[in-house]
Each structure stands twice: as structure tokens, then as C-alpha cells.
Motif scaffolding. Structure first.
Motif, PDB file in Angstrom:
ATOM      1  N   ASP A 184       0.315   2.541   8.770  1.00 32.74           N
ATOM      2  CA  ASP A 184      -0.457   3.071   7.647  1.00 32.74           C
ATOM      3  C   ASP A 184      -0.092   4.502   7.298  1.00 32.74           C
ATOM      4  OD1 ASP A 184      -1.468   4.350   9.834  1.00 32.74           O
ATOM      5  OD2 ASP A 184      -3.542   3.724   9.540  1.00 32.74           O
ATOM      6  N   GLN A 185       0.869   5.107   8.016  1.00 29.67           N
ATOM      7  CA  GLN A 185       1.315   6.464   7.720  1.00 29.67           C
ATOM      8  C   GLN A 185       2.838   6.491   7.685  1.00 29.67           C
ATOM      9  OE1 GLN A 185      -0.320   9.213   6.826  1.00 29.67           O
ATOM     10  NE2 GLN A 185       1.626  10.305   6.646  1.00 29.67           N
ATOM     11  N   ALA A 186       3.407   7.137   6.668  1.00 27.75           N
ATOM     12  CA  ALA A 186       4.856   7.230   6.563  1.00 27.75           C
ATOM     13  C   ALA A 186       5.421   7.981   7.766  1.00 27.75           C
ATOM     14  CB  ALA A 186       5.240   7.933   5.263  1.00 27.75           C
ATOM     15  N   GLY A 221      -2.695   9.992  -5.215  1.00 29.99           N
ATOM     16  CA  GLY A 221      -2.417  11.101  -6.120  1.00 29.99           C
ATOM     17  C   GLY A 221      -2.395  12.435  -5.399  1.00 29.99           C
ATOM     18  N   ILE A 222      -1.724  13.394  -6.000  1.00 27.77           N
ATOM     19  CA  ILE A 222      -1.757  14.795  -5.579  1.00 27.77           C
ATOM     20  C   ILE A 222      -2.210  15.594  -6.790  1.00 27.77           C
ATOM     21  CG2 ILE A 222      -0.439  16.764  -4.705  1.00 27.77           C
ATOM     22  CD1 ILE A 222       1.472  14.854  -3.388  1.00 27.77           C
ATOM     23  N   ARG A 228       0.846  -1.189   0.000  1.00 28.86           N
ATOM     24  CA  ARG A 228       0.000   0.000   0.000  1.00 28.86           C
ATOM     25  C   ARG A 228       0.880   1.237   0.000  1.00 28.86           C
ATOM     26  NH1 ARG A 228      -2.079  -0.277   6.290  1.00 28.86           N
ATOM     27  NH2 ARG A 228       0.000  -0.297   7.228  1.00 28.86           N
ATOM     28  N   ILE A 229       0.382   2.288  -0.634  1.00 23.89           N
ATOM     29  CA  ILE A 229       1.040   3.589  -0.579  1.00 23.89           C
ATOM     30  C   ILE A 229       0.588   4.294   0.691  1.00 23.89           C
ATOM     31  CG2 ILE A 229       1.224   5.849  -1.689  1.00 23.89           C
ATOM     32  CD1 ILE A 229       0.944   4.473  -4.370  1.00 23.89           C
ATOM     33  N   SER A 287      -1.711  11.934   4.299  1.00 20.66           N
ATOM     34  CA  SER A 287      -2.177  10.549   4.360  1.00 20.66           C
ATOM     35  C   SER A 287      -2.828  10.159   3.032  1.00 20.66           C
ATOM     36  CB  SER A 287      -3.200  10.382   5.496  1.00 20.66           C
ATOM     37  OG  SER A 287      -2.611  10.692   6.744  1.00 20.66           O
ATOM     38  N   ARG A 288      -2.737   8.865   2.729  1.00 19.88           N
ATOM     39  CA  ARG A 288      -3.346   8.376   1.498  1.00 19.88           C
ATOM     40  C   ARG A 288      -4.857   8.457   1.588  1.00 19.88           C
ATOM     41  NH1 ARG A 288      -5.792   5.057  -1.672  1.00 19.88           N
ATOM     42  NH2 ARG A 288      -6.952   4.294   0.135  1.00 19.88           N
TER      43      ARG A 288
END
Length: 932
Positions: free
Chosen positions: A202-204, A277-278, A98-99, A115-116
Motif C-alpha cells: 500500500d506504499q510505493a 492529490g497534492i 489504487r494510487i 502516503s495516499r
């Protein structure tokens, strides 16, 4: 139909495309044979992209021989939730990559990782993340500039050993509300990929943000960075390389051979977290600023840096496009070696100021004198008044120490661009009052929250000192490798941190340590997003304006120009005044701006005062021990044998001409060699005064002159051939000055051959390495021997005999793996060709299927099958069909329709497709049904 995977090949249905390049219908339904059963699925457009590609029956092979036996595995149906990492029985171990976040940067960015989410994150959300009461800010972006996207990812569940997962990045141009179009070259492959993704949160994390190797890094094509765009990253778990893991071995069901293979999860939830995406990312056309450097050299220094080297890090740290010309003049400063650095800097200022005024202030460029080693990290910005030669005005220029490429050079450059010091710490507020008078810049600005100038940002350098297996970029984040400056007691502002600092410093702060400034990646200075954005916001006006002129208006003085003496002086900290130079000029008499108490008097041989005129008083911003206080003035030269600097009735300094004027005689015309020309002359001074020489060049038979060399009277000097540009009616002029009077000699007319264009490559950086299927950004510039920029088709990028493209900046993909030398060739109007080279190391990448499309079924009598294939790199596609010899096709990024031969019959068609490139393979087995 069923898709089988070999050597990590993708699971792709006959109508599917690996990745997100295809925009399918809003709602779709299809029936897929799944382990002998029919499963009907209705999914939305987003889910359908990969569900069709991955949620089909698999036949997996271990890496190695294509003759290995295959095993059928059945994936969970779409929408099924997995609650454990490994199945208890009846199936293989699964993993879900997952990203977790994305970050876009051109060298500096706010330390915030969004966050994604299932929909693209607006860039405005990142801008709003800046903490109030700090210098934090989301970076603004310059159009056409080197841009990198960092994509952070891990495994939601999977083997602790990790799994290699490929990824791609898509770009879209936003052309209106809700309307976007794909950008050319979609999708792009990463410049660097993490070797394996492992289970994580789940978060970088900040540790990942500060790591060189924790994120996918995509180098965005320069053609994408214009207007407003959207960038979308996608993981491709269906094309992951199968790895042997302990968990997978335990999970392998009896009767399946116990093969230790993990397979990707294909539920809808697993599919959705593969993307992020951004959107609405703005790129602004900032323009360019021209830099005209002067070489302040020591005789015999063969390693003096080229302009592109001296300003290389300044280019990386400045969000305005810098046009860095070749050196315009050499000023010999050998006599300053060993002198106190403040005295050396004063003399350099005087010599550079003379050049500036001799050339009319040069309003189209920033003038920067480049020295090395003598100043020990010191530099300054100077304002000078040019006395009507040809038009009066106040101009500013800089002197820098190229030994500190990431500190002294960008620091003074950004002073010229109007930036002050980052905080008052360690003396950053010294001399505030004086600088605002003479330079039209602020000396310092407040710097909340730390008040010492921390960048409060995360940086990215376009080169790395690490091994080839790591990222080619280096993250600037967290504790720097070198300590802050010490010995700031008694200076304005607070002292810099004495212990190990917790952040890098903005190079406009005085807290940066000059002890390590010669090696930027192990120093402690970078640029903050605050100063980056300030330069971006001011860049358009700076690029279009007269960047070298201060806001004091230029004026044309009344009357006629007359022979005059131009006198410069300096005021020491104790008030003592020294006359530093006296030179003849042609200027109009006028009153300079300001309210100086100093005046210049010209006296005759009997001591009679001929004229007294107010001097121009300026304050040079010195990044060193003290502020320089400068004086400049002009008096008519007729009958003057002595000059005095006075304040009221007090004479503070005087200089009198010696009894004998110097003499000079030119030798033969210049002799030309390879890339240089030698000028010889003979000068004599009967009074044994110190004599300084100036050499000027004319290409129009003496109507106009260009200063090309200044220095001690040596009688011989070797000049770059580029200084003597190509001309049929060329002349050399030599002037010698004994401190008061000047003698001149002019050569006979001669023909100068000139020199081929001077070419430099900015990107790729030295030791650059990346995967050969990733975009490679090539950027350079070239100037002819008259310092005219060469552009367009005059610039050709070559790989051997292969033309890669034309222009100052291009992006290429698909170059051969290995150590490649790329040449930039520049051709001038006379047909002469200059060359610069860069060596890149491109690692062989495993080819990926970007598109693989087949029919759902074929007729029983069909003897060929149409498939559409595109590959991430130029590769050979080997198609193996039962009973037929292997068929080979050349494929690349362009989708190509192929018709491999098959046998007629009732049984399903079984094909084995193998992509081979650079010694690496990606194989896939396809099963296509028959129909009547």
C-alpha cells in the motif's frame, strides 16, 4: 439504463462523466437498473464521481470483433467489502487498482513519497519530511518551468499478471482559502504509463521511486505552473483494457460462457483509493539570467557545439531561466592545443578578460568562454578589474569545458551565481582564503551527513537513452553508473569514496568523476535540492541585478582618459611572475581596490621610470590542479618602451618593445556566403615577433565597435554572418599586436546583409517520445543578428503548415501519432526568418471517453437520442443502432452534443458506441429505457 463495455470501454451512466472533471452536488440519490433490480444509493460528492460511472450493470466484450456475444455481470453494491481476490462462484474475477503515492519535480526532489489519503496532501507536509542534520529539502518550484508529476500505483488485489489501467491528472488554481478553479485543459493524459499494474504493497517503494517505468508520468502544461495550485490524479479502472488471466478463467461462473475477463471493483473503498492529490503547491516567478557565451575554438573544428548544446544540461540543472545568447565573439585558441591545461587556461582567461573590459564589463550578462577538449574538464571563475573603459569596476566571468556539459559548465555557472563547493572533500576547501577576497563567493560549504557532496535527492532528467517503449525521462537515484573521483590524497577535506558509491554527487562537489562527464546520464553528478533551492531563492535578485559584477563598487575615476598600456600577468606556485599580455587602451589613471604588493612601472627607451602604479591582484577559482593568481595594471603609454612588474624594489618580470612596430593592411571588403563572411588582411612584423590579431565590427560607420574575433595572425578568417549584423554603414577594423605595440587598419564603408535569426529548441529533448494524447511542452528561444531576443508572435511553432502556437513556450495536445517534425520559426524586424526543428515520436494512444452523457430514458416515439461526448484524442465515434446504418461523428476533447438516429418503439434503445483513433478502438454499449 445500463452501460455495456466493449474492447475495454468505460462503464458510464447516462448522467455521469468518466473522471473527476464534474463537481456534482454535495449529496445525491439515484436509482439504477442493476441486473433487473433497482438499487437506490446515496453517496457523497467524492464517491459519486465514479460510483455513477462504474457501479452499473456491465456487458463486457473481449477485444476484437464487435459482433462477439456479450455477458451480463453484476457488481457488488456500493460499500460492500471484498475480503478475497477472486469470487468463489457466481461472478467474474475482480481487481482494485489504487494510487500509493505522488511526486512532483522539476528535475530534483526530496526522496520522500507521501502516503495516499482521502484528502489532498499539503505540499508543506512534504517540506517537513526533510531529515534534520542533512542537506535534504523539498524542492522549490520555478514558474513556467518544465514540471513532471509521477504517480505510483499498484493493485490492492487482482490477477498476478497485472491489468492495464488508464489514468488522468486534474489541475486546479487555488484562488483563496477553500476556493479553487479548474485549470484549462483538464484533465491531462500521461506522457508515460506503466504497461500493467500488478498486486503490491500500500506504499510505493524506493525501488519504484528509482525506476524509469514504475510510475505514471504527467508533463504539466506550462500554463498551470503559476501561483499556487492543486494537482489530483485519478485512475480509470472502468476504462481498463480487459485482459485474459488464469484467475479470471477459474472464476468465471458456469453458464456465462467462461470468458476470461477481470472487472474492476466498484465499492466505495475501491473508488476512493483511485484518487490522490497534492495541494498548495507554490510556483515562484524567479526571473531570468542572460548568458553571453564566447566561442574559444580551434581552427577547423566543424563540430564545435552551438550555445544551446553547450548549455543544454546547465539549463536542465539550473532553476533560473537562462537566456542563452548566440556566441558573441570567436577567440581562436588553436595555439593552446597541446599545451599544459593550466597554461592554456591562463591564456584563455587573459583573452576573455580583454574582451570583458573592451565591452565595459557587460553588466547585463554573464560572460562565459566556452572551450572544448583542451582543458580536459578544467574550468574557472575569474574576477578582473576593468580600468575605466568606460567605467572602472570589478567583474567576474568564467571559462568552461563544453566536453563536460553536466559538470564543468553548470559548476562554473553556479559559481557565478554565488554557490560554493558541495563539501570540502577531495580538495573542495582548497584556497578558501583567497577566493573570498576576489570573487565574493564562498569556496565550499559543509555538507552533512556524508561530507562528500551526495545529492541526497532524487533527480529526473528530461531525456532518456532507453528504447521507445520506456519512459522519455530518466530517474537519477541510488547508485550512480560511474565511480567517484580518485587521487584526492593530500587535498583538503576527506577523500571521496573509493568503492562504488551509494548516491550521485552534487555537481558542485569535487567528488564527481570527470571521466564520465561527457555523457550526463552515465556520469555520477546531478543537482541536490539544497543547491537547487539556493539558486531559486537567490534567482530573483540575480535576475534583476548586475550579475557579472562583483560586489566591489564601480567608480568613475577623476581626470581625463588617456592613451595607456593595459598589462596582465600571472603568478606561479613558486612565486615566479610572467607578463601575459600588453595592449593599448584608453583609460583614466586610478588606484584599483585591494592591497596588492605588486606594482606596474612604465619605462622609457633609456630606462627612466615614467610612472609606477599599484596593480589589481585577483585569484581565479580554478577547478583543476591549482589556484590562478592574476595581476592587472595600467600605465600611461606616452614615451613608454618597457614595462616591469615589481614587488618592493625587486623586478619580477619585464617586457620591452621590439625595434619595429607591426604593420597591417586590409584587403577587400568582407565576402559573404551562406551563414558566413570571410575577412582578409595582410600583416607584417620585421622582428618576427608572434603577432596576434583582433577583428572588430562597426555598424554605425566607426562610432562604436564590437570585437568579433581574436587569434593568431592568419591573414584570413571565416566568421559567422551573424557577427556582422545588418547595417548600411558598416566597417571592419583589424588590429595586430606584437606583444607590445599595435597597428590598426580600418576598411572602407560597406553594406552588410546580416543573418536570419538564430533559433534553438530546448524542449522536447532529443529522442523524445510520448503518447500522442499527452501534453507536449515546446520551449525555445531566438535572437536576431544583434543578439536581441525575439518573443511573442515573432516565434511560431509549426507542424507542417499547421500553426501550433506562438511564443517562446507553449503546450500542445492531440498531435497525430507517428514521427513528427516540429519547426520553430522566428522572424526579425527585417522580415528574415530563422528556423530550428525537433523530431518527436508520438505513439498512438487508445482513445478514452472523458465525458459521456445520455438521458435516463426517451419517449417511445423518439427518433433521435441526444448524447454528449468528449474524447481524449481526436477520434471518430461510430454509433450503431439496431436496424440503422452506422453513424459517424468526429469528436475530440471538446464536449460535443450529438443526435444519433434511433427507431421508435416500446423496447429499450440499445446503442453501441465505438471510439476509433490511430488504429485503436474503445467501444461501449448503452441501453436507454423508454417512457410514454
Amino acid at each position: 439504463m445500463r452501460a455495456d463495455q466493449h474492447d475495454g470501454a468505460p462503464n458510464i451512466d447516462g448522467e455521469a462523466v468518466a473522471g473527476a472533471a464534474q463537481l456534482l452536488s454535495a449529496t445525491a440519490s439515484c436509482s439504477l437498473p442493476l441486473g433487473g433490480r433497482m438499487v437506490a444509493r446515496a453517496v457523497g460528492r467524492r464517491a459519486l464521481r465514479l460510483v455513477l460511472a462504474a457501479a452499473v450493470g456491465l456487458m463486457l466484450m473481449l477485444p476484437g470483433s464487435l459482433a462477439a456475444s456479450t455477458i451480463d455481470f453484476e457488481h457488488p453494491a456500493a460499500g460492500t467489502a471484498l475480503t478475497n481476490q477472486y469470487a468463489d462462484s457466481g461472478g467474474p474475477a475482480q481487481f482494485d487498482p489504487r494510487i500509493t503515492s505522488m511526486q512532483i519535480t522539476q528535475g530534483t526532489q526530496i526522496p520522500y513519497l507521501p502516503s495516499r489519503s482521502d484528502s489532498p496532501v499539503p505540499y508543506s507536509q512534504i517540506e517537513q519530511a526533510a531529515q534534520p542534520g542533512t542537506q535534504q529539502a523539498a524542492a522549490h518550484f520555478e514558474a513556467g518551468r518544465w514540471t513532471v508529476v509521477r504517480v505510483y500505483a499498484d493493485l490492492r488485489f487482482g490477477p498476478p499478471e497485472g491489468v492495464p489501467v488508464p489514468a488522468v491528472l486534474f489541475g486546479f488554481k487555488i484562488v483563496g482559502p477553500g476556493h479553487r478553479v479548474p485549470l484549462p485543459g483538464n484533465p491531462i493524459l500521461p506522457t508515460y504509463s506503466p504497461p500493467r499494474l500488478t498486486p503490491g504493497p500500500d506504499q510505493a517503494s524506493t525501488d519504484e521511486e528509482g525506476s524509469d517505468t514504475a510510475a505514471y508520468e504527467f508533463t504539466v502544461p506550462s500554463s498551470w505552473t503559476h501561483g499556487r495550485i492543486e494537482l489530483s490524479a485519478r485512475l480509470l479502472p472502468a476504462q481498463s483494457i480487459p485482459v485474459a488471466t488464469e484467475g479470471a478463467s477459474r472464476a468465471a461462473a458456469p453458464g456465462q460462457g467462461g470468458l476470461p475477463v477481470d472487472v474492476p471493483c466498484t465499492t466505495q473503498e475501491c473508488d476512493l483509493n483511485d484518487t490522490m492529490g497534492i495541494t498548495d503547491i507554490p510556483f515562484a516567478d524567479v526571473g531570468s539570467v542572460r548568458i553571453r557565451p564566447l566561442a574559444l575554438t580551434v581552427t577547423g573544428d566543424s563540430t564545435f557545439p552551438a550555445p544551446n548544446t553547450a548549455f543544454g544540461w546547465a539549463r536542465n540543472l539550473t532553476p533560473v531561466h537562462l537566456l542563452i545568447e548566440p556566441y558573441d565573439t570567436t577567440i581562436d585558441v588553436s595555439d593552446l592545443a597541446g599545451k599544459p591545461r593550466k597554461d592554456a587556461l591562463n591564456t584563455m582567461n587573459d583573452r576573455v578578460g580583454t574582451y570583458v573590459c573592451d565591452h565595459g564589463g557587460l553588466p547585463d550578462a554573464l560572460i562565459i568562454g566556452v572551450s572544448r577538449n583542451i582543458l580536459q574538464g578544467m574550468g574557472n571563475v575569474v574576477a578582473t578589474w576593468c580600468w575605466g573603459f568606460p567605467i572602472s569596476g570589478t567583474y567576474r566571468y568564467a571559462v568552461v569545458d563544453a566536453s563536460f556539459p553536466a559538470y564543468s559548465v553548470p559548476h562554473e555557472l553556479h559559481h557565478l551565481l554565488g554557490r560554493g563547493h558541495a563539501s570540502a572533500a577531495c580538495g573542495g576547501a582548497d584556497n578558501d582564503t583567497f577566493l573570498n577576497l576576489g570573487l565574493a563567493i564562498n569556496n565550499h560549504e559543509s555538507w552533512p551527513l556524508d561530507d562528500v557532496g551526495f545529492i541526497q535527492s532524487v533527480g529526473l532528467a528530461p531525456e532518456s537513452s532507453g528504447p521507445l517503449a520506456t519512459s522519455p525521462y530518466h530517474v537519477i537515484f541510488g547508485m550512480p553508473p560511474s565511480p567517484a573521483r580518485s587521487g584526492c590524497e593530500g587535498k583538503s577535506g576527506k577523500p571521496c569514496p573509493t568503492m562504488a558509491t551509494t548516491d550521485w554527487f552534487d555537481f558542485m562537489s569535487y567528488c564527481g568523476s570527470t571521466s564520465f562527464g561527457t555523457a550526463p546520464l552515465i556520469s555520477n553528478v546531478w543537482i541536490s535540492t539544497h543547491n537547487w533551492n539556493a539558486a531559486i531563492d537567490d534567482g530573483a535578485s540575480l535576475a534583476s541585478a548586475n550579475t557579472s559584477r562583483v560586489v566591489v563598487p564601480r567608480v568613475r575615476a577623476p581626470g581625463r582618459s588617456t592613451s595607456s598600456l593595459y598589462v596582465t600577468g600571472s603568478v606561479g606556485g613558486d612565486g615566479a611572475v610572467t607578463i601575459t599580455s600588453v595592449h593599448p587602451v584608453t583609460a583614466r589613471l586610478q588606484t584599483p581596490p585591494g592591497r596588492s604588493d605588486y606594482a606596474l612601472s612604465g619605462l622609457g627607451s633609456t630606462g627612466t621610470t615614467h610612472a609606477t602604479l599599484r596593480m589589481f591582484e585577483s585569484f581565479a577559482h580554478v577547478d583543476g590542479p591549482a589556484l590562478e593568481h592574476r595581476l592587472e595594471g595600467v600605465v600611461p603609454a606616452a614615451g613608454v618602451a618597457e614595462v616591469e612588474i615589481v614587488k618592493g624594489a625587486t623586478v619580477l618580470a619585464r617586457r620591452r618593445q621590439s625595434p619595429h612596430a607591426p604593420t597591417v593592411r586590409l584587403g577587400a571588403r568582407p565576402t559573404f556566403g551562406i551563414k558566413n563572411a570571410v575577412v582578409r588582411w595582410s600583416a607584417h612584423d620585421a622582428d618576427n615577433d608572434h603577432v596576434e590579431a583582433k577583428i572588430s565590427y562597426s555598424g554605425d560607420d566607426g562610432r562604436t565597435w564590437k570585437l568579433v574575433w581574436v587569434g593568431p595572425n592568419r591573414g584570413r578568417v571565416r566568421l559567422p554572418a551573424q557577427y556582422l549584423f545588418s547595417a548600411r554603414r558598416a566597417r571592419i577594423r583589424v588590429e595586430v599586436n606584437d606583444g607590445f605595440r599595435t597597428a590598426i587598419a580600418v576598411s572602407r564603408r560597406f553594406r552588410s546583409p546580416g543573418e536570419a535569426p538564430l533559433v534553438s529548441i530546448a524542449l522536447p529533448a532529443r529522442r523524445f517520445h510520448e503518447a500522442n494524447d499527452a501534453p507536449l511542452l515546446l520551449s525555445g528561444q531566438a535572437f536576431d543578428d544583434r543578439s536581441r531576443q525575439l518573443t511573442g508572435r515573432r516565434l511560431r511553432w509549426m507542424l507542417g503548415r499547421r500553426l501550433l502556437g506562438t511564443g517562446a513556450q507553449i503546450t500542445v495536445t492531440g498531435l497525430p501519432a507517428g514521427r513528427d517534425r516540429i519547426d520553430l520559426l522566428a522572424r526579425d524586424r527585417g522580415g528574415r526568418v530563422g528556423r530550428a526543428s525537433a523530431v518527436v515520436r508520438l505513439g498512438a494512444s487508445r482513445p478514452l471517453f472523458l465525458k459521456l452523457r445520455t438521458p435516463r430514458s426517451v419517449r417511445r416515439g423518439a427518433r433521435s437520442l441526444r448524447i454528449t461526448v468528449s474524447s481524449s484524442a481526436s477520434a471518430i465515434l461510430i454509433v450503431q443502432a439496431p436496424g440503422l446504418r452506422p453513424q459517424r461523428f468526429s469528436v475530440d476533447r471538446r464536449a460535443r452534443g450529438l443526435r444519433p438516429r434511433i427507431r421508435a418503439g416500446r423496447k429499450a434503445v440499445r446503442l453501441r458506441l465505438v471510439l476509433a483513433a490511430g488504429g485503436k478502438r474503445n467501444a461501449q454499449a448503452l441501453v436507454v429505457g423508454r417512457r410514454r
